[in-house]
Design an enzyme around this catalytic site. Structure first.
Site, PDB file in Angstrom:
ATOM      1  N   ILE A 156       0.910  -1.593   0.197  1.00 54.00           N
ATOM      2  CA  ILE A 156       0.122   0.430  -0.074  1.00 54.00           C
ATOM      3  C   ILE A 156       1.228   1.528   0.001  1.00 54.00           C
ATOM      4  CG2 ILE A 156      -2.447   1.206   1.258  1.00 54.00           C
ATOM      5  CD1 ILE A 156      -2.844  -1.797   2.281  1.00 54.00           C
ATOM      6  N   ARG A 234      -4.108   1.061  10.558  1.00 52.83           N
ATOM      7  CA  ARG A 234      -4.411   0.546  11.688  1.00 52.83           C
ATOM      8  C   ARG A 234      -4.521   1.452  12.701  1.00 52.83           C
ATOM      9  NH1 ARG A 234      -7.479  -2.740   9.546  1.00 52.83           N
ATOM     10  NH2 ARG A 234      -7.204  -5.145  10.033  1.00 52.83           N
ATOM     11  N   GLU A 263     -13.409   1.966  17.469  1.00 55.93           N
ATOM     12  CA  GLU A 263     -14.345   2.119  16.126  1.00 55.93           C
ATOM     13  C   GLU A 263     -15.027   1.332  16.394  1.00 55.93           C
ATOM     14  OE1 GLU A 263     -12.686   0.124  12.213  1.00 55.93           O
ATOM     15  OE2 GLU A 263     -11.388   2.332  12.827  1.00 55.93           O
ATOM     16  N   HIS A 281     -13.632   3.947   8.431  1.00 54.90           N
ATOM     17  CA  HIS A 281     -12.721   2.351   8.241  1.00 54.90           C
ATOM     18  C   HIS A 281     -13.287   1.875   6.464  1.00 54.90           C
ATOM     19  CE1 HIS A 281     -10.164  -0.964   9.939  1.00 54.90           C
ATOM     20  NE2 HIS A 281     -10.049  -0.701   8.837  1.00 54.90           N
TER      21      HIS A 281
END
Length: 315
Positions: A156, A234, A263, A281
């Site tokens: 990523i 994260r 969350e 998210h």
């Protein structure tokens, strides 16, 4: 032949649920009123767990399934799975890498643009009549040509960096070591040093015990009152208390966040801030990617029970 029994920890979209139900005998942990009773009842028959990255599978769940063979994670992150318990019991673990990489990178760059140019506030400025009544929207900050730091140059992080090159940005990164595929980027071993020389700091690390709160007070304050922190990894990689303190006092200019501790019940201090962009998210939240993720979860389950190599093993 009898279908293998699996425990499904969280809900999936219908396009994934239907083929999962067709191929396996599925117990829906998330739908059970008494989850402990369900585990006691069906645990001994469970051979695999299908879960989501943020839900994982803890030691108690793993131990409640003495015949468990595989945990298939819907998501790239597997930090919520107790890998120690899996190793002790010889349980395999898989995730869904690669299929979500580009969407996550896209959202990270979009968050940077949105926050830097004040796009949400600008739309409100138009809709509530401020453009007519107050005139031009307050000036914001440019993106192109500025300095970006990428903390964690894995799949990523590398895709984020590729996109940032299109904005003629100066790009540096931190990781455990310099990457041979990043010769055109500056390697900075120390995250604090990386933050000091960055206008935008992207957090794209895999989460682990070693990376917990790696973005702490020192890194945040090194980024400074003109800097922006973007987290698409994260929540555990960032010290949220230090982040909130810095945002509230102006020691950090702004943040754009897709993940949070606890969350969806995030710290209410975030809701009072106008210098943070909050996202639910959903970095991998496209129809195309979610379908590919669900397919890979099932592919790993199918391969395991067919005695074939796992497509994307973690453990």
């Amino acid at each position: 032949m009898e279908k293998p029994t699996i425990l499904q920890v969280g809900p999936y979209p219908q396009w994934d649920q239907e083929p999962l139900d067709a191929a396996f005998h599925v117990h829906r942990y998330f739908a059970a009123e008494d989850k402990a009773a369900l585990l006691t009842e069906v645990g001994p028959s469970v051979r695999a767990i299908a879960t989501r990255g943020e839900l994982g599978a803890n030691r108690a769940m793993i131990e409640a399934c003495p015949n468990l063979e595989l945990i298939s994670v819907y998501g790239v992150g597997f930090d919520a799975v107790d890998l120690g318990a899996c190793r002790e019991r010889g349980v395999r673990v898989t995730n869904t890498p690669d299929v979500l990489t580009n969407d996550v990178a896209d959202l990270g760059v979009a968050m940077m643009l949105c926050q830097s140019r004040g796009m949400l506030g600008a739309e409100t400025w138009v809709r509530d009549g401020s453009w007519v009544g107050k005139g031009l929207y307050p000036l914001k900050r440019r993106v192109w040509g500025r300095r970006a730091g990428v903390l964690g140059l894995g799949r990523i992080g590398f895709e984020v960096a590729k996109r940032l090159k299109g904005f003629d940005m100066q790009i540096a990164y931190s990781d455990v070591e310099a990457k041979p595929y990043a010769n055109d980027m500056e390697f900075v071993a120390d995250p604090v040093k990386l933050a000091e020389q960055s206008d935008f700091l992207f957090v794209t690390l895999a989460a682990s015990a070693a990376t917990r709160h790696i973005v702490g007070r020192q890194v945040i304050e090194a980024l400074g009152p003109e800097g922006m922190l973007i987290n698409i990894s994260r929540a555990s990689n960032i010290d949220e208390e230090a982040l909130l303190d810095a945002l509230e006092t102006g020691k950090l200019g702004s943040a754009a966040l897709d993940v949070f501790e606890g969350e969806p019940k995030l710290n209410p201090r975030f809701l009072a801030l106008d210098n943070v962009l909050l996202q639910p998210h959903h970095a991998s939240g496209t129809i195309e990617t979610r379908k590919a993720m669900g397919q890979l979860v099932r592919d790993n389950l199918t391969a395991h029970f067919a005695g074939q190599p796992l497509p994307t093993p973690v453990l």
